[in-house]
Design an enzyme around this catalytic site. Structure first.
Site, PDB file in Angstrom:
ATOM      1  N   VAL A 299      10.256   1.483   1.042  1.00 29.11           N
ATOM      2  CA  VAL A 299      10.795   1.325   2.404  1.00 29.11           C
ATOM      3  C   VAL A 299       9.834   1.881   3.458  1.00 29.11           C
ATOM      4  O   VAL A 299      10.197   2.069   4.611  1.00 29.11           O
ATOM      5  CB  VAL A 299      12.199   1.978   2.533  1.00 29.11           C
ATOM      6  CG1 VAL A 299      13.218   1.204   1.717  1.00 29.11           C
ATOM      7  CG2 VAL A 299      12.173   3.450   2.119  1.00 29.11           C
TER       8      VAL A 299
ATOM      9  N   GLN B 107      -5.494  -6.775  -8.904  1.00 28.08           N
ATOM     10  CA  GLN B 107      -5.088  -8.158  -8.565  1.00 28.08           C
ATOM     11  C   GLN B 107      -3.640  -8.440  -8.989  1.00 28.08           C
ATOM     12  O   GLN B 107      -2.844  -7.518  -8.997  1.00 28.08           O
ATOM     13  CB  GLN B 107      -6.049  -9.181  -9.186  1.00 28.08           C
ATOM     14  CG  GLN B 107      -7.457  -9.147  -8.591  1.00 28.08           C
ATOM     15  CD  GLN B 107      -8.339  -8.073  -9.209  1.00 28.08           C
ATOM     16  OE1 GLN B 107      -8.369  -7.926 -10.413  1.00 28.08           O
ATOM     17  NE2 GLN B 107      -9.045  -7.337  -8.396  1.00 28.08           N
TER      18      GLN B 107
ATOM     19  N   LYS C 118       7.530  -2.900   0.377  1.00 30.42           N
ATOM     20  CA  LYS C 118       7.457  -3.330   1.789  1.00 30.42           C
ATOM     21  C   LYS C 118       8.725  -4.013   2.308  1.00 30.42           C
ATOM     22  O   LYS C 118       8.631  -4.900   3.172  1.00 30.42           O
ATOM     23  CB  LYS C 118       6.241  -4.233   1.995  1.00 30.42           C
ATOM     24  CG  LYS C 118       4.921  -3.476   1.817  1.00 30.42           C
ATOM     25  CD  LYS C 118       3.775  -4.263   2.381  1.00 30.42           C
ATOM     26  CE  LYS C 118       2.625  -3.383   2.784  1.00 30.42           C
ATOM     27  NZ  LYS C 118       1.518  -4.094   3.407  1.00 30.42           N
ATOM     28  N   LEU C 119       9.876  -3.609   1.790  1.00 32.31           N
ATOM     29  CA  LEU C 119      11.121  -4.189   2.303  1.00 32.31           C
ATOM     30  C   LEU C 119      11.278  -3.882   3.796  1.00 32.31           C
ATOM     31  O   LEU C 119      11.799  -4.700   4.562  1.00 32.31           O
ATOM     32  CB  LEU C 119      12.318  -3.633   1.511  1.00 32.31           C
ATOM     33  CG  LEU C 119      13.671  -4.230   1.863  1.00 32.31           C
ATOM     34  CD1 LEU C 119      13.726  -5.716   1.520  1.00 32.31           C
ATOM     35  CD2 LEU C 119      14.808  -3.496   1.170  1.00 32.31           C
TER      36      LEU C 119
ATOM     37  N   GLY D 176      -8.267  -3.116  -4.426  1.00 30.00           N
ATOM     38  CA  GLY D 176      -8.160  -2.077  -3.418  1.00 30.00           C
ATOM     39  C   GLY D 176      -6.766  -1.505  -3.446  1.00 30.00           C
ATOM     40  O   GLY D 176      -5.797  -2.235  -3.298  1.00 30.00           O
ATOM     41  N   HIS D 177      -6.660  -0.231  -3.718  1.00 26.26           N
ATOM     42  CA  HIS D 177      -5.362   0.441  -3.707  1.00 26.26           C
ATOM     43  C   HIS D 177      -5.340   1.426  -2.545  1.00 26.26           C
ATOM     44  O   HIS D 177      -6.281   2.186  -2.384  1.00 26.26           O
ATOM     45  CB  HIS D 177      -5.161   1.253  -4.995  1.00 26.26           C
ATOM     46  CG  HIS D 177      -4.863   0.410  -6.194  1.00 26.26           C
ATOM     47  ND1 HIS D 177      -4.865   0.918  -7.462  1.00 26.26           N
ATOM     48  CD2 HIS D 177      -4.551  -0.875  -6.297  1.00 26.26           C
ATOM     49  CE1 HIS D 177      -4.573  -0.052  -8.311  1.00 26.26           C
ATOM     50  NE2 HIS D 177      -4.375  -1.149  -7.624  1.00 26.26           N
TER      51      HIS D 177
ATOM     52  N   ASN E 184      -8.346 -10.905   6.689  1.00 32.42           N
ATOM     53  CA  ASN E 184      -6.926 -11.132   6.954  1.00 32.42           C
ATOM     54  C   ASN E 184      -6.286 -11.680   5.690  1.00 32.42           C
ATOM     55  O   ASN E 184      -6.825 -12.582   5.066  1.00 32.42           O
ATOM     56  CB  ASN E 184      -6.753 -12.202   8.032  1.00 32.42           C
ATOM     57  CG  ASN E 184      -6.946 -11.644   9.421  1.00 32.42           C
ATOM     58  OD1 ASN E 184      -7.191 -10.455   9.585  1.00 32.42           O
ATOM     59  ND2 ASN E 184      -6.852 -12.512  10.406  1.00 32.42           N
TER      60      ASN E 184
ATOM     61  N   LYS F 212       0.576  -1.643  -5.621  1.00 35.88           N
ATOM     62  CA  LYS F 212       0.627  -0.963  -6.928  1.00 35.88           C
ATOM     63  C   LYS F 212       0.351   0.530  -6.816  1.00 35.88           C
ATOM     64  O   LYS F 212       0.903   1.326  -7.562  1.00 35.88           O
ATOM     65  CB  LYS F 212      -0.394  -1.592  -7.890  1.00 35.88           C
ATOM     66  CG  LYS F 212       0.013  -2.978  -8.349  1.00 35.88           C
ATOM     67  CD  LYS F 212      -1.020  -3.574  -9.269  1.00 35.88           C
ATOM     68  CE  LYS F 212      -2.189  -4.134  -8.532  1.00 35.88           C
ATOM     69  NZ  LYS F 212      -2.009  -5.440  -7.919  1.00 35.88           N
TER      70      LYS F 212
ATOM     71  N   GLY G 130     -11.493  -6.228   4.105  1.00 41.44           N
ATOM     72  CA  GLY G 130     -11.052  -6.228   5.498  1.00 41.44           C
ATOM     73  C   GLY G 130     -10.623  -7.613   5.969  1.00 41.44           C
ATOM     74  O   GLY G 130     -10.291  -7.804   7.133  1.00 41.44           O
TER      75      GLY G 130
ATOM     76  N   ASP H 109      -2.353  -7.172  -4.187  1.00 49.78           N
ATOM     77  CA  ASP H 109      -2.027  -6.442  -2.958  1.00 49.78           C
ATOM     78  C   ASP H 109      -0.523  -6.234  -2.783  1.00 49.78           C
ATOM     79  O   ASP H 109      -0.019  -6.190  -1.666  1.00 49.78           O
ATOM     80  CB  ASP H 109      -2.596  -7.158  -1.706  1.00 49.78           C
ATOM     81  CG  ASP H 109      -4.076  -7.426  -1.840  1.00 49.78           C
ATOM     82  OD1 ASP H 109      -4.791  -6.517  -2.275  1.00 49.78           O
ATOM     83  OD2 ASP H 109      -4.515  -8.554  -1.538  1.00 49.78           O
TER      84      ASP H 109
END
Ligand code: IMP
Length: 427
Positions: free
Chosen positions: A413, A223, A330-331, A40-41, A303, A16, A301, A13
């Site tokens: 970003v 993965q 995700k910076l 999941g992408h 958490n 990718k 789904g 996660d």
């Protein structure tokens, strides 16, 4: 021409899909090489969001040939509904190639995944419940059913019969469940065969020829490194090899074809399912990361467990995969923090560990040793170049790069296709 691999550097996660998408324009083939619909992408194009589980992300670019390699386990019902879902949104899967040697997830695999987890109780792996582990188990035990068996109804009938003779004993006598009717499974799978036939190919040969013709092949792992069956946090792992070594076996191309190994690294850490996670935050900070980062599983789904960046793991991923470049994702999620802790080593029973401890027991006892770095308050979602990032964000990236031991060549970003800062070309 190059074959490049995209591999998750943490517990999956890492984002990718975004990296595949960035390279999309240059790529001729995108190959999934392991896993199944446990992955999941999410790919965001314009205002459209696509969640892909089994199909390679290349499916979204008309000029790319998407390939499901021999190392993947395929639930044909799920694959067809994913294909139909995209068709309803105007995206054709006509070009899709499926390896004849890939294994099929059968109804008994799904049934067994659920009951075995239930029997494990507190020791459960926290699988996605999609039959992945049991399908790989049968592959290794040499009683799997392969995609090519769909082409021969006689063989398919025999293989289903043989498998269910044993599995029905287990389901009924060990787990007290109902047995599965072989004829019903045969009919269901012959139905899938009709639709999948045109896509079945010797994908190893196709890819070899493509590389000879100077085409660019991108191998896409599901993965991540720490979920690898050999190199992950066993037994809390998936049943295949997402690491770069597994990419060759799962795509059917030799290691000397690989020219770039691109690790995907999130600016913090997440994990789904059970198992050790030294930097996990179980307080409101973990909840903040989950909410701000949208850390809910694409497939289940569930958490995601959230925590700070772990440089020990990043260094490990660099070593195990031979990472040539990192894509840091995700910076932007970290914007607004006063200070950002980074785990630089572990403490296990009073002893400092700069590498992942050798034993499972020690890893379970590992406590993070943190260094703190100054955060930034600015919104960075519009940054186009490295120089656009606030000085503290630049320093954070440089620090992670130094600690990880491989260059960070691209930085996410924001979720959109164009929200990527490219420091140097990935290929
Ligand atoms: P399985 O792959 O369904 O057998 O699950 C084994 C472990 O891998 C569980 O901890 C899952 O949560 C984890 N896992 C499987 N696929 C993914 C993924 O795509 N992202 C994150 N974790 C995953």
């Amino acid at each position: 021409m190059p074959a490049a691999v995209l591999v998750g550097a943490q517990w999956g996660d890492e984002g990718k899909g975004k990296a595949t998408d960035l390279l999309g324009g240059d790529v001729d083939y995108v190959v999934r090489y392991q896993g199944g619909n446990n992955a999941g992408h999410t790919v965001v194009i314009g205002d459209q969001k696509y969640a892909l589980h089994l199909l390679p992300t290349g499916i979204l670019s008309p000029e790319v040939v998407p390939v499901i390699g021999n190392g993947v386990v395929i639930d044909p019902g799920v694959l067809l509904s994913e294909i139909d879902g995209l068709a309803a949104r105007g995206i054709s899967a006509e070009r899709l190639l499926i390896s004849a040697n890939a294994h099929l997830i059968m109804p008994h695999h799904k049934a067994l995944d659920k009951v075995t987890e239930r029997y494990l109780g507190k020791a459960k792996i926290g699988t996605t419940g999609r039959g992945i582990g049991p399908a790989y188990g049968d592959k290794i035990a040499r009683m799997g059913v392969r995609v090519q068996d769909l082409l021969d109804p006689g063989i398919l009938a025999k293989k289903i019969e043989v498998a269910l003779t044993e599995k029905n004993q287990v389901l009924t006598k060990v787990y007290n469940r109902r047995g599965i009717e072989p004829q019903a499974v045969l009919e269901e799978y012959l139905g899938y065969a009709e639709r999948l036939k045109p896509h079945i190919a010797d994908t190893s040969l196709v890819l070899s020829k493509a590389l000879d013709e100077d085409k660019f092949v991108l191998l896409e792992g599901g993965q991540g490194t720490l979920l690898d069956i050999d190199h992950g946090t066993y037994p809390f792992v998936t049943s295949s090899s997402p690491t770069s070594g597994g990419a060759c076996a799962g795509a059917g191309i030799p290691p000397n074809r690989l020219t770039k190994i691109i690790g995907i690294l999130k600016a913090y850490t997440t994990r789904v399912g059970s198992g050790p996670f030294p930097t996990e935050l179980t307080d409101e900070m973990g909840e903040w990361l989950r909410t701000t980062g949208g850390e809910y599983g694409v497939t289940t789904g569930r958490n995601r467990r959230c925590g700070w960046f772990d440089a020990v793991i990043a260094r490990y991923a660099t070593r195990i995969n031979g990472v040539t470049d990192y894509f840091l994702t995700k910076l932007d999620v970290l914007s607004g923090l006063e200070r950002i802790p980074v785990c630089v080593a572990y403490e296990v029973d009073g002893v400092r560990h700069d590498e992942i401890p050798m034993t499972q027991t020690d890893f379970h006892h590992a406590k993070p040793i943190y260094e703190e770095f100054p955060g930034w308050q600015e919104d960075i979602t519009g940054a186009k170049t490295f120089a656009d990032l606030p000085p503290n964000a630049q320093a954070y990236v440089r620090t992670l790069e130094e600690m990880s031991g491989a260059p960070i060549s691209a930085i996410g970003v924001g979720p959109g296709r164009d929200q990527t800062v490219v420091v140097r070309p990935l290929v």
